[in-house]
Design a protein around this motif. Sequence first.
Motif, short mmCIF file in Angstrom:
data_model
loop_
_atom_site.label_atom_id
_atom_site.label_comp_id
_atom_site.label_asym_id
_atom_site.label_seq_id
_atom_site.Cartn_x
_atom_site.Cartn_y
_atom_site.Cartn_z
N GLY A 304 0.79 -1.22 0.00
CA GLY A 304 0.00 0.00 0.00
C GLY A 304 0.82 1.27 0.00
N ALA A 305 2.15 1.14 0.00
CA ALA A 305 3.03 2.31 -0.02
C ALA A 305 3.19 2.81 -1.45
N ALA A 306 3.46 4.12 -1.57
CA ALA A 306 3.64 4.71 -2.89
C ALA A 306 4.95 4.22 -3.50
N ALA A 307 4.88 3.78 -4.75
CA ALA A 307 6.07 3.29 -5.46
C ALA A 307 6.87 4.47 -6.00
N SER A 308 8.15 4.23 -6.23
CA SER A 308 9.02 5.25 -6.79
C SER A 308 8.78 5.36 -8.30
N PRO A 309 9.18 6.49 -8.92
CA PRO A 309 9.03 6.62 -10.38
C PRO A 309 9.68 5.44 -11.11
N GLY A 310 8.96 4.89 -12.05
CA GLY A 310 9.47 3.75 -12.82
C GLY A 310 9.09 2.40 -12.26
N GLU A 311 8.67 2.33 -10.98
CA GLU A 311 8.30 1.06 -10.37
C GLU A 311 6.83 0.74 -10.67
N GLU A 312 6.57 -0.54 -10.91
CA GLU A 312 5.22 -0.97 -11.25
C GLU A 312 4.42 -1.26 -10.00
N GLY A 313 3.14 -0.96 -10.06
CA GLY A 313 2.23 -1.25 -8.96
C GLY A 313 0.80 -1.00 -9.40
N GLU A 314 -0.11 -1.00 -8.43
CA GLU A 314 -1.52 -0.79 -8.75
C GLU A 314 -1.81 0.70 -8.85
N THR A 344 -7.83 0.92 -8.66
CA THR A 344 -8.42 0.66 -9.99
C THR A 344 -8.36 -0.79 -10.40
N GLY A 345 -7.44 -1.57 -9.82
CA GLY A 345 -7.25 -2.94 -10.29
C GLY A 345 -6.34 -3.03 -11.50
N ASP A 346 -5.88 -1.88 -11.99
CA ASP A 346 -4.96 -1.85 -13.12
C ASP A 346 -3.53 -1.69 -12.63
N LEU A 347 -2.60 -2.25 -13.38
CA LEU A 347 -1.18 -2.13 -13.07
C LEU A 347 -0.56 -1.06 -13.96
N GLY A 348 0.38 -0.33 -13.41
CA GLY A 348 1.04 0.69 -14.22
C GLY A 348 2.24 1.27 -13.51
N ARG A 349 2.87 2.23 -14.15
CA ARG A 349 4.01 2.93 -13.57
C ARG A 349 3.99 4.38 -14.04
N LEU A 350 4.54 5.26 -13.22
CA LEU A 350 4.68 6.67 -13.54
C LEU A 350 6.14 6.97 -13.81
N ASP A 351 6.43 7.70 -14.88
CA ASP A 351 7.82 8.06 -15.11
C ASP A 351 8.13 9.36 -14.38
N GLU A 352 9.34 9.85 -14.51
CA GLU A 352 9.76 11.03 -13.77
C GLU A 352 9.03 12.29 -14.21
N ASP A 353 8.45 12.26 -15.41
CA ASP A 353 7.69 13.42 -15.89
C ASP A 353 6.21 13.33 -15.55
N GLY A 354 5.81 12.28 -14.82
CA GLY A 354 4.42 12.13 -14.44
C GLY A 354 3.54 11.47 -15.48
N PHE A 355 4.14 10.89 -16.52
CA PHE A 355 3.35 10.18 -17.53
C PHE A 355 3.05 8.76 -17.05
N LEU A 356 1.82 8.34 -17.24
CA LEU A 356 1.37 7.03 -16.79
C LEU A 356 1.48 6.02 -17.92
#
Length: 833
Positions: A304-314, A344-356
């Motif tokens: 449940g912790a916030a992932a770092s940029p580039g790391e995959e999670g929910e 959301t039940g979806d998996l994803g990652r955010l890059d350093e510019d905030g793009f999903l």
Amino acid sequence: MPGGEALTRGGVQARVEVIGQALAAAGVRRDDIVAMVLPDGADLFLTFLGILSVAVCAPLNPASTRDELERFIGELRPRALVVASRDCAAAAVAAAMGIQLFVYAELGRGHRRGSSPAEARADDSALILFTSATTGEGKAVPITHGNLAAMAANGQDALALSENDRFLAMMPLFHLQGLLSALMQLLAGGSVVFTGGFAQDSFAGWMKTYEPAWYTAGPVLHSAILAAGRFEPGRLRFVRSIGARMAPELMAALEHSLGVPVLEGYGLTETGLVTANEPPPGRRKPGSVGRRFGAEIAILDESGAAASPGEEGEIAVRGASVIRGYRENEEATRRAFRDGWFLTGDLGRLDEDGFLFVTGRLKEMINRGGEKVLPAEVDDVLMAHPAVQQAAAFARAHPTLGEDVAAAVVLRSGLTVSEWELRSHAARLLGAYKVPRRIYFVDALPRGATGKVQRAELAGMCLARVEPSEPAHSETESRIAAIWRRVLNLEVAGIQDDFFELGGDSFAVTLMTAELEMEFGAAASALDTSAFLERPTITTLARLLGAGAATVRGGQKPIRQPFAVLQRKGERTAFFCLPGADENPYYFRELAQELGEDQPFYVVQDPRPMEDRGAYSVEDVASRFIEQIRTIQPQGPYLLGGHCFGGIVAFEMARQLAACGEPSGRLVMFEVPAPGYPKVLRNWRRYGQQAAAVLRGEVRIGLGDLVSHLGIVVRAGWKRLTGMGRNAAKRAGLERAAGILDGLSHPNKQAGRDYQLKSLAGAVTQFISAEEEHRAAVLDDPLLAWREFVHGEFAVRRTPGKADRIFRQPHVRALASQVRAVLDRSCAQPRRP
């Protein structure tokens, strides 16, 4: 609408008021639900606005079956239902349930003006929709007036909509995206053209006549637009793609055809638009669904912790556009929210510019023996094949792995490809555990209203197929099929079924081989393992047994192949690997697959039956195997590997090659104990000192450590005693006693114990289990003792899994990654002809 009268803003307002007043006059109140089942078009949108002004609107799919309508209407329990005709199925359902019925064309005729409805508050429900349910039953989603206003504002901001824009509405209007896109364009000014759905023959005319600035579609609709031929884009400035991930090839082709950007975004029924790629001059990134607009977004790990940029999670979302919970479903609401975040039940990652970047869906993820497979990745690889138009992967039950990967494909018109060819194509681009074990050919993929593949429905459709296994055509095939049924615990085994797909593993192969030898005798003693691995079917075994039987009838002994070829292709230097004492090549199968199709992988084996070998030593075996590998690769440097006894032989092969002046390659060992270790007698003093320190309390030793040390001593003593007893019996002429003691040990294992270690000038990497204890505080650890004999680089690498599991999924993937890195550093140049 095309062919209809254009409405001004004043005309829209007037029609909405008439509908609202008619409902209010019939007693409909703000908290009441009014469902509607209408065909797509302007009438549906006007009815939506009219209901919204006085009550809660619940649009239903007009293509729903009667059973579906009974379920949806029964769950909603609406005060009233608006339909296009009294003769439709929805009207019959309403009559049966005693629900007040309105026909759209009659709304407002002859009604008396009712009292003004209560003003809507931000927290009042405005809209109830059902989720698309790609993995199971849909849920009822109540959207408030506040949610709806925030959703519209976020969309207007993301797309920079203005009064100069016109929206071409082709998406279904019983779904949020269709309603919301039209609503946010009207609220931003401008106009909307309601086409009543997509018509390929009419699309070019619409574009020329109405000159829209944008439209929204799913990937399937975009494909149809691309196939419709060229047209004048007019004032088009962008198009949106929603509902499902768009293949990069389709996006590139569409952008080239239209001359405008295709903008992907991300959102759900529960959240509205969350992220979007912006139209020019805004930023966008290929493969991304853009940056957030309005709502907050976070990527959460399993804790449940916030992932770092580039790391995959929910992907998690919160904000004014996000619903508060599901309708009458407390359990679903509890699972969907955590600390104010909607999961959301979806998996994803955010890059350093905030793009999903959306990578998959948790419920759709396939868990193959502990390895997680994202269906979208498999989809993309299959659709990269020129014969495949559409593809979707899904989970398929497996007897030993739990789940395995399957897929369905739709082929391009006029093109054909076999299942085997598609699997080979996937194997070149995916890790072995991601390659679909079954591929089904279908005419179409089941999709929701927005074009999203319904994977649960697809899985049920494909797995429900009763594909009769091809029966045996000969007595030999019947006898092999009976063995497979016993070994794999099956009711039916077809002659073209894949042994490993049916649940077979290396242990099952060993059992099968033993039964084949009992059933078919000498004909089964020299099966071509390479041929079986390439096509592991009953047909293959029957052919090989037939060849073996012919050899026996000719008065010759069948000769086993000198190699089991697990990977024949590839331009890298070949990897020659030796199995353990039981000479089973099959457990290297997954390692070879994980190393990739560019890495040739040969399992070296003695072609002679065990009874024909006579007395032999490790040196003899090594010399023979060097001759064999030179038939494949005449010159070094050589990449050698070995497990257990095979590692000892590989060590001696490396020594003999070095003595011949061959350039140094690399020796890779897997859990190989050094013969003669641990040296109990050599370490008696150190062991005694350690024991004394324990007794004095100076050193603490746990029960596990004590058992481990005692086990080493007992095993070492037993080996020494049996060896001494066998030699003494032979010297005394007690051949029977010596035979009994010989029988306690496999000939290969005995040859390994008799091997006298000598120095090797070369590079050696020993892979050992990270989950086993390896101590050298008192006695020499047999797995680490090689460092005393390697005059060069000696590296020890720990790999996940118990010692007997490192070659199996999920651990073999990590092992292969490390082995690949070692081979890359050692000798990865192309092999010589």
